[in-house]
Scaffold this motif. Structure first.
Motif, PDB file in Angstrom:
ATOM      1  N   LYS A   1     -45.373  60.414  78.812  1.00 47.11           N
ATOM      2  CA  LYS A   1     -44.241  60.422  77.880  1.00 47.11           C
ATOM      3  C   LYS A   1     -42.984  60.925  78.600  1.00 47.11           C
ATOM      4  O   LYS A   1     -41.923  60.309  78.534  1.00 47.11           O
ATOM      5  CB  LYS A   1     -44.562  61.302  76.673  1.00 47.11           C
TER       6      LYS A   1
ATOM      7  N   HIS B   1     -41.962  58.407  81.431  1.00 49.13           N
ATOM      8  CA  HIS B   1     -41.305  57.218  80.891  1.00 49.13           C
ATOM      9  C   HIS B   1     -39.862  57.531  80.473  1.00 49.13           C
ATOM     10  O   HIS B   1     -38.940  56.759  80.756  1.00 49.13           O
ATOM     11  CB  HIS B   1     -42.108  56.656  79.707  1.00 49.13           C
TER      12      HIS B   1
ATOM     13  N   THR C   1     -49.763  56.175  74.121  1.00 51.01           N
ATOM     14  CA  THR C   1     -48.374  56.614  74.175  1.00 51.01           C
ATOM     15  C   THR C   1     -47.632  56.222  72.908  1.00 51.01           C
ATOM     16  O   THR C   1     -48.229  55.658  71.994  1.00 51.01           O
ATOM     17  CB  THR C   1     -47.677  56.062  75.450  1.00 51.01           C
ATOM     18  N   LYS C   2     -46.363  56.540  72.852  1.00 48.86           N
ATOM     19  CA  LYS C   2     -45.518  56.205  71.702  1.00 48.86           C
ATOM     20  C   LYS C   2     -44.356  55.349  72.181  1.00 48.86           C
ATOM     21  O   LYS C   2     -43.816  55.565  73.250  1.00 48.86           O
ATOM     22  CB  LYS C   2     -44.932  57.471  71.076  1.00 48.86           C
ATOM     23  N   SER C   3     -43.954  54.411  71.341  1.00 45.28           N
ATOM     24  CA  SER C   3     -42.781  53.601  71.635  1.00 45.28           C
ATOM     25  C   SER C   3     -41.534  54.460  71.449  1.00 45.28           C
ATOM     26  O   SER C   3     -41.400  55.153  70.444  1.00 45.28           O
ATOM     27  CB  SER C   3     -42.732  52.402  70.692  1.00 45.28           C
TER      28      SER C   3
ATOM     29  N   SER D   1     -38.621  53.177  71.046  1.00 39.48           N
ATOM     30  CA  SER D   1     -37.718  52.468  70.135  1.00 39.48           C
ATOM     31  C   SER D   1     -38.113  52.615  68.669  1.00 39.48           C
ATOM     32  O   SER D   1     -37.261  52.749  67.805  1.00 39.48           O
ATOM     33  CB  SER D   1     -37.622  50.990  70.516  1.00 39.48           C
ATOM     34  N   ASN D   2     -39.427  52.589  68.366  1.00 39.67           N
ATOM     35  CA  ASN D   2     -39.818  52.665  66.947  1.00 39.67           C
ATOM     36  C   ASN D   2     -40.800  53.795  66.634  1.00 39.67           C
ATOM     37  O   ASN D   2     -41.285  53.901  65.521  1.00 39.67           O
ATOM     38  CB  ASN D   2     -40.375  51.316  66.474  1.00 39.67           C
ATOM     39  N   ASN D   3     -41.132  54.618  67.642  1.00 37.35           N
ATOM     40  CA  ASN D   3     -42.005  55.777  67.475  1.00 37.35           C
ATOM     41  C   ASN D   3     -43.452  55.425  67.112  1.00 37.35           C
ATOM     42  O   ASN D   3     -44.216  56.279  66.700  1.00 37.35           O
ATOM     43  CB  ASN D   3     -41.409  56.760  66.448  1.00 37.35           C
ATOM     44  N   ASN D   4     -43.832  54.150  67.231  1.00 36.40           N
ATOM     45  CA  ASN D   4     -45.214  53.743  66.931  1.00 36.40           C
ATOM     46  C   ASN D   4     -46.145  54.119  68.082  1.00 36.40           C
ATOM     47  O   ASN D   4     -45.779  54.013  69.245  1.00 36.40           O
ATOM     48  CB  ASN D   4     -45.298  52.230  66.712  1.00 36.40           C
TER      49      ASN D   4
ATOM     50  N   LEU E   1     -50.974  51.589  76.198  1.00 29.54           N
ATOM     51  CA  LEU E   1     -50.380  50.889  77.325  1.00 29.54           C
ATOM     52  C   LEU E   1     -51.515  50.603  78.306  1.00 29.54           C
ATOM     53  O   LEU E   1     -51.928  51.473  79.065  1.00 29.54           O
ATOM     54  CB  LEU E   1     -49.295  51.760  77.981  1.00 29.54           C
TER      55      LEU E   1
ATOM     56  N   TYR F   1     -41.663  51.335  82.590  1.00 21.13           N
ATOM     57  CA  TYR F   1     -42.892  52.115  82.735  1.00 21.13           C
ATOM     58  C   TYR F   1     -43.250  52.284  84.205  1.00 21.13           C
ATOM     59  O   TYR F   1     -44.259  52.881  84.546  1.00 21.13           O
ATOM     60  CB  TYR F   1     -44.064  51.447  82.006  1.00 21.13           C
TER      61      TYR F   1
END
Length: 188
Positions: free
Chosen positions: A15, A18, A143-145, A147-150, A154, A172
């Motif tokens: 995290k 990235h 992991t978490k995106s 852009s949208n926290n989803n 990966l 990445y």
């Protein structure tokens, strides 16, 4: 000492990594830093315990300031100083790239909705019994995106290649098929 699950540690460290890499992106969302997992084992679905970062020059890696960005994990990580790639040790190069299942039901539904002019709900209904076989999937980092926290996985595949290829990487630090040939990293 406290034992920490390696997957949990990968999740936390990646995290921060990235976030640091995103700061280097150009207008095409590509960066000059590639990553390598020297202990990668696809059959055992393990990334190993090491990650290496590669850049065209030391200044780029110094600018990342990884030691500072990963300070909160310093009890669990060993970060070495920036060094040149040892020329005698490199026998192969690799493409570490993002793997996506061809049979992802959500992606198939989005595609069906677009192509057939139906709603996403109708397209999802069409694929409701679709089973994704991820038994052939390579190792991954949870992991978490940004852009949208989803939450997402990966998945990272590795392909060994004999010839190196310079270039840019995804945010990445992975090789990307948007470049021909895709950029490689030394394997040692």
């Amino acid at each position: 000492g406290v034992d920490i699950d390696i997957n949990f540690l990968w999740q936390k460290a990646f995290k921060f990594l990235h976030l640091a890499l995103v700061g280097l992106k150009n207008s095409e969302d590509l960066i000059p830093v590639g990553i390598s997992f020297p202990e990668y084992e696809e059959k055992d679905k393990k990334l190993g315990t090491k990650i290496r970062l590669f850049a065209p020059n030391q200044e780029i890696l110094a600018e990342l300031d990884i030691s500072n960005k990963l300070k909160s994990l310093s009890d669990y990580l060993h970060i070495t100083s920036i060094r040149n790639v040892p020329t005698g040790l490199v026998k192969q190069h690799a493409l570490f790239s993002r793997w996506r299942s061809i049979a992802n039901p959500e992606r198939l539904a989005r595609r069906r909705a677009k192509r057939h002019g139906v709603s996403l709900e109708q397209a999802m209904e069409h694929f409701k019994d679709y089973k994704t076989d991820i038994s052939s999937a390579p190792p991954y980092i949870a992991t978490k995106s940004l852009s949208n926290n989803n939450d997402f996985r990966l998945y990272i595949s590795m392909k060994k290649v004999s010839e190196p290829s310079t270039g840019l990487f995804s945010c990445y630090g992975l090789s990307t098929s948007e470049r021909t040939p895709p950029a490689t990293v030394p394997l040692f």
